[in-house]
Design a protein around this motif. Structure first.
Motif, mmCIF file in Angstrom:
data_model
loop_
_atom_site.group_PDB
_atom_site.id
_atom_site.type_symbol
_atom_site.label_atom_id
_atom_site.label_comp_id
_atom_site.label_asym_id
_atom_site.label_seq_id
_atom_site.Cartn_x
_atom_site.Cartn_y
_atom_site.Cartn_z
ATOM 1 N N TRP A 346 0.845 -1.191 0.000
ATOM 2 C CA TRP A 346 0.000 0.000 0.000
ATOM 3 C C TRP A 346 0.881 1.243 0.000
ATOM 4 O O TRP A 346 2.030 1.202 0.440
ATOM 5 C CB TRP A 346 -0.891 0.043 1.245
ATOM 6 C CG TRP A 346 -1.721 -1.177 1.478
ATOM 7 C CD1 TRP A 346 -1.302 -2.365 2.017
ATOM 8 C CD2 TRP A 346 -3.118 -1.348 1.187
ATOM 9 N NE1 TRP A 346 -2.344 -3.259 2.085
ATOM 10 C CE2 TRP A 346 -3.474 -2.661 1.581
ATOM 11 C CE3 TRP A 346 -4.095 -0.522 0.638
ATOM 12 C CZ2 TRP A 346 -4.770 -3.157 1.442
ATOM 13 C CZ3 TRP A 346 -5.384 -1.009 0.503
ATOM 14 C CH2 TRP A 346 -5.710 -2.324 0.898
ATOM 15 N N VAL A 347 0.317 2.349 -0.491
ATOM 16 C CA VAL A 347 0.998 3.628 -0.398
ATOM 17 C C VAL A 347 0.037 4.642 0.214
ATOM 18 O O VAL A 347 -1.155 4.671 -0.126
ATOM 19 C CB VAL A 347 1.514 4.113 -1.773
ATOM 20 C CG1 VAL A 347 0.379 4.304 -2.783
ATOM 21 C CG2 VAL A 347 2.307 5.420 -1.616
ATOM 22 N N ILE A 348 0.544 5.425 1.154
ATOM 23 C CA ILE A 348 -0.243 6.470 1.824
ATOM 24 C C ILE A 348 0.403 7.807 1.484
ATOM 25 O O ILE A 348 1.618 7.977 1.664
ATOM 26 C CB ILE A 348 -0.269 6.251 3.354
ATOM 27 C CG1 ILE A 348 -0.896 4.889 3.681
ATOM 28 C CG2 ILE A 348 -1.047 7.372 4.034
ATOM 29 C CD1 ILE A 348 0.091 3.788 3.919
ATOM 30 N N TYR A 349 -0.387 8.745 0.994
ATOM 31 C CA TYR A 349 0.152 10.035 0.579
ATOM 32 C C TYR A 349 -0.905 11.123 0.783
ATOM 33 O O TYR A 349 -1.996 10.852 1.324
ATOM 34 C CB TYR A 349 0.603 9.987 -0.891
ATOM 35 C CG TYR A 349 -0.495 9.649 -1.880
ATOM 36 C CD1 TYR A 349 -1.216 10.646 -2.525
ATOM 37 C CD2 TYR A 349 -0.805 8.324 -2.187
ATOM 38 C CE1 TYR A 349 -2.219 10.353 -3.435
ATOM 39 C CE2 TYR A 349 -1.803 8.012 -3.095
ATOM 40 C CZ TYR A 349 -2.513 9.028 -3.716
ATOM 41 O OH TYR A 349 -3.513 8.723 -4.612
ATOM 42 N N SER A 350 -0.606 12.340 0.371
ATOM 43 C CA SER A 350 -1.555 13.459 0.483
ATOM 44 C C SER A 350 -1.442 14.347 -0.740
ATOM 45 O O SER A 350 -0.431 14.319 -1.458
ATOM 46 C CB SER A 350 -1.284 14.290 1.742
ATOM 47 O OG SER A 350 -1.555 13.558 2.900
ATOM 48 N N SER A 351 -2.481 15.141 -0.919
ATOM 49 C CA SER A 351 -2.491 16.087 -2.036
ATOM 50 C C SER A 351 -3.406 17.260 -1.692
ATOM 51 O O SER A 351 -4.286 17.135 -0.832
ATOM 52 C CB SER A 351 -2.986 15.406 -3.312
ATOM 53 O OG SER A 351 -4.372 15.102 -3.211
ATOM 54 N N PRO A 352 -3.232 18.402 -2.361
ATOM 55 C CA PRO A 352 -4.126 19.541 -2.120
ATOM 56 C C PRO A 352 -5.585 19.215 -2.459
ATOM 57 O O PRO A 352 -6.501 19.771 -1.850
ATOM 58 C CB PRO A 352 -3.574 20.625 -3.053
ATOM 59 C CG PRO A 352 -2.147 20.242 -3.286
ATOM 60 C CD PRO A 352 -2.132 18.739 -3.277
ATOM 61 N N ASP A 353 -5.793 18.309 -3.415
ATOM 62 C CA ASP A 353 -7.169 17.956 -3.791
ATOM 63 C C ASP A 353 -7.926 17.340 -2.626
ATOM 64 O O ASP A 353 -9.151 17.425 -2.564
ATOM 65 C CB ASP A 353 -7.157 16.971 -4.971
ATOM 66 C CG ASP A 353 -6.665 17.628 -6.256
ATOM 67 O OD1 ASP A 353 -6.675 18.876 -6.318
ATOM 68 O OD2 ASP A 353 -6.255 16.900 -7.183
#
Length: 461
Positions: A346-353
């Motif tokens: 799995w990959v956990i990330y963030s974005s402005p959206d």
């Protein structure tokens, strides 16, 4: 006015009044029929109570608890080291180093036992002395209560009992609601109940040189590598690395005997497709990590020594845009967290959206890897210090103190349910945890904490 006048006054049996005659006024003599209140005894009782409070402190109980916890952690580790030595002793350097490690462990355990015995004897003497002082205080207070002619103390005790009975009655009609149960999932192990340990804690062969890094086991190891462990220290600026170091067992990692050694991704560090950030995992004999200077996941095949990449959605944070943080600091270059569990990578990330909140996505472990299903959450990335996956559930931690982290949040990929009431503490061996990986192979959490490698048992039920 008559020359003789008699006054008779009743003052609750305490005062008698003797009349006197006078042609112009009258004088009353007041005599106290009770003993005077012993203020000196009351002061002695107060001083004794204050002394007891100062002599017995919570820190003393914590001291014993800390010593017992130290023994609890070291004894199983010593047993494991001895067992490994018996099986893997080569009669040469490895055996000599292992014996030295065992001797050091024995010395530390003996010191802990000696200190525990000394502390216990000291506390026993203190308990005996305090018990005698408390008995004397009880007797003195019994004597002082005789001066409570207005029954104030007794009235307070009666009110206290009535209040306690009333509370019990009310609680009987309105029982406390049980804690909420997790939503049903698809985990054959049951729900995550607790994280215990540490089971292992040690510096590596690199000592305190590299504060950031990660370590663990491959949940889907290649044949013959089932007992192997790996470590990735960030050797450049606590941000970058270009190799993974392999060990044939946990004891080999602890004593620093690496077989087969390090496997290099590239000779330069950093450069294209080398490692950026501490959030690294191994799965299926391949290393997964944030590619250097890119919003992408790299997959390094350990055997073939080849790298393939997977781009993340446009706008995904990288280069310390969306780090893991707590109130005092952020962990640099932790924009992407890779995780493994029973179902894969799995990959956990963030974005402005998604307003900087956690985004969870499956990584299909092909060559190259591809992005699978994606979930958005309401947990803000900068309010989290680490994440890990277990049985299809995302868990997030936060900083409580130098001694503890808390698993406070979960997201179930089956039900889509979020919870902020997990409230499970993880005892730390150092102030910070730079990475946290779960291995379904042995149901352990592997933490890299300020240059130390630490492991915890994950308990389901």
């Amino acid at each position: 006015m008559k020359s003789s006048l008699v006054f008779t006054l009743m003052l609750t049996g305490l005062v008698s009044i003797l009349p006197q005659s006078s042609p112009s006024d009258c004088v009353c003599d007041l005599k106290n029929s009770e003993h005077p209140f012993p203020h000196d005894k009351l002061q002695t009782v107060e001083n004794s109570a204050s002394k007891c409070t100062k002599n017995i402190t919570p820190q003393q109980a914590m001291e014993v608890e800390g010593l017992l916890l130290g023994l609890k952690r070291r004894l199983p580790q010593l047993e494991a080291d001895v067992s490994v030595l018996e099986q893997e002793d080569d009669g040469d350097l490895y055996g000599t180093v292992s014996l030295q490690v065992i001797e050091n462990e024995l010395s530390l355990i003996q010191n802990l036992i000696a200190k525990l015995n000394s502390t216990t004897h000291s506390h026993q003497r203190l308990n005996t002395d305090t018990a005698e002082q408390l008995q004397k205080l009880k007797e003195e207070m019994g004597k002082l209560e005789k001066f409570d002619n207005m029954q104030v103390v007794r009235g307070k005790e009666v009110n206290k009992r009535l209040r306690r009975d009333l509370d019990q009655c009310q609680n009987g009609h309105h029982p406390t609601a049980p804690p909420p149960e997790p939503a049903p999932g698809n985990c054959p192990l049951g729900h995550l109940r607790s994280v215990t340990g540490p089971n292992t804690y040690s510096v590596t062969e690199y000592g305190a040189s590299y504060t950031y890094g990660s370590w663990g086991r491959d949940p889907k190891p290649a044949a013959g590598k089932e007992s192997w462990f790996w470590i990735v220290p960030l050797t450049s600026s606590n941000v970058f690395s270009n190799f993974v170091r392999l060990y044939s067992s946990l004891s080999s990692l602890v004593v620093g005997v690496s077989v087969p050694g390090s496997v290099a991704i590239h000779s330069s560090n950093p450069t294209t497709n080398t490692i950026q950030g501490p959030n690294v995992v191994m799965y299926g004999d391949a290393l997964y990590y944030n590619c250097y200077n890119k919003d992408a996941v790299c997959r390094f095949n350990i055997t073939a020594k080849t790298v393939t990449t997977m781009d993340l959605p446009k706008g995904t944070g990288f280069n310390s845009k969306f780090n893991f943080c707590h109130l005092d600091a952020c962990y640099g270059y932790t924009d992407m967290d890779l995780a493994t569990d029973e179902s894969g990578v799995w990959v956990i990330y963030s974005s402005p959206d998604n307003f900087g909140n956690l985004v969870l996505a499956e990584v299909i472990p092909d060559s190259p890897p591809t992005l699978g299903r994606t979930w958005t959450t309401s947990a803000h990335k900068r309010a989290v210090t680490n994440t890990f996956m277990a049985c299809g559930v995302l868990y997030a931690t936060r900083y409580l103190s130098k001694e503890a982290e808390e698993i406070f949040y979960s997201f179930d990929t089956v039900s889509g349910r979020e919870r902020y009431d997990i409230s499970m503490e993880i005892k730390k061996m150092s102030t910070n945890i730079q990475s946290l990986n779960y291995s379904p192979f042995d149901h352990m959490l592997y933490a890299y904490s300020d240059s130390m490698v630490v492991s915890y048992k994950v308990n389901f039920g």
